[in-house]
Design an enzyme around this catalytic site. Sequence first.
Site, PDB file in Angstrom:
ATOM      1  N   ILE A   1       0.829  -1.218   0.000  1.00  0.00           N
ATOM      2  CA  ILE A   1       0.000   0.000   0.000  1.00  0.00           C
ATOM      3  C   ILE A   1       0.866   1.272   0.000  1.00  0.00           C
ATOM      4  CG2 ILE A   1      -0.313   0.193   2.530  1.00  0.00           C
ATOM      5  CD1 ILE A   1      -3.318   0.875   1.844  1.00  0.00           C
TER       6      ILE A   1
ATOM      7  N   VAL B   1       1.441  -2.860   8.062  1.00  0.00           N
ATOM      8  CA  VAL B   1       1.186  -1.647   7.276  1.00  0.00           C
ATOM      9  C   VAL B   1       1.765  -0.424   8.002  1.00  0.00           C
ATOM     10  CG1 VAL B   1      -0.636  -0.120   6.406  1.00  0.00           C
ATOM     11  CG2 VAL B   1      -0.915  -2.598   6.239  1.00  0.00           C
ATOM     12  N   ASP B   2       1.535  -0.375   9.298  1.00  0.00           N
ATOM     13  CA  ASP B   2       1.972   0.762  10.119  1.00  0.00           C
ATOM     14  C   ASP B   2       3.486   0.978   9.997  1.00  0.00           C
ATOM     15  OD1 ASP B   2       1.515   2.800  11.909  1.00  0.00           O
ATOM     16  OD2 ASP B   2       1.280   1.493  13.665  1.00  0.00           O
TER      17      ASP B   2
ATOM     18  N   ASN C   1      -2.333   1.395  15.544  1.00  0.00           N
ATOM     19  CA  ASN C   1      -2.820   1.004  16.869  1.00  0.00           C
ATOM     20  C   ASN C   1      -3.115   2.277  17.643  1.00  0.00           C
ATOM     21  OD1 ASN C   1      -0.410   1.807  18.467  1.00  0.00           O
ATOM     22  ND2 ASN C   1       0.567   0.223  17.230  1.00  0.00           N
TER      23      ASN C   1
ATOM     24  N   SER D   1      -7.136  -5.001  10.385  1.00  0.00           N
ATOM     25  CA  SER D   1      -7.275  -6.064  11.409  1.00  0.00           C
ATOM     26  C   SER D   1      -6.934  -7.475  10.917  1.00  0.00           C
ATOM     27  CB  SER D   1      -8.684  -6.101  12.036  1.00  0.00           C
ATOM     28  OG  SER D   1      -8.861  -4.998  12.913  1.00  0.00           O
TER      29      SER D   1
ATOM     30  N   TYR E   1      -3.721  -8.293  14.106  1.00  0.00           N
ATOM     31  CA  TYR E   1      -4.921  -8.329  14.940  1.00  0.00           C
ATOM     32  C   TYR E   1      -5.795  -9.561  14.697  1.00  0.00           C
ATOM     33  CZ  TYR E   1      -3.997  -3.696  16.953  1.00  0.00           C
ATOM     34  OH  TYR E   1      -3.467  -2.634  17.642  1.00  0.00           O
TER      35      TYR E   1
END
Length: 169
Positions: free
Chosen positions: A11, A33-34, A24, A122, A126
């Site tokens: 992405i 991704v973060d 988060n 998620s 997650y």
Amino acid sequence: MTAILLVQGDITRQSADAIVNAANSSLLGGGGVDGAVHRRGGPAILAECRALRASRYGRGLPVGRAVATTAGRLDARWVIHTVGPVFSTGEDRSELLASCYRESLRVADELGARTVAFPAVSAGTYGWPLDDAARVAVETVRAADTAVEEVRFVLFDERAYEAFAARVG
Ligand code: AR6
């Protein structure tokens, strides 16, 4: 009508008005991704996240909510950070997951973003089962009342792509 597109890839390589980060509550970074967003986007994103923690979101961004920052060096104008729920077998949290998509699109509308790239929120760290994550994502975007013209789901691998493709039809 919002067009839904599917892309397989990273992405952070996308060009869009807004790129959504699967963050988060701390807003201070992480993996998946973060991690990729902050690595490729550079320190300007983290600086704005820290400022948000020092002001509006002193206790962190709640699950299901979304907030925008600069996109730094990404090929986008904004990053919209949203916090997905951790998957639970004992509790149905799908309304919180749906809220991530709705709130991200609401923030996109406030900004005037017309193209928005989403990851499968998620569905990584997650633990949300991919097929159900795809169901919630696609149903929620289809039902959303938004001026966003294009929602692009950017799926990291073929399995995720196929799960979304099965829902988009
Ligand atoms: N581009 C597109 N999709 C990706 C990328 C990428 N660069 N990297 C991973 N994915 P995750 P979550 C896929 O774990 O489940 C972080 O540490 C991945 O394969 O990024 O919402 C945060 O800081 C999966 O399908 O997000 C939080 O603590 C999907 O993106 C926590 O993880 C989401 O995986 C958030 O967990």
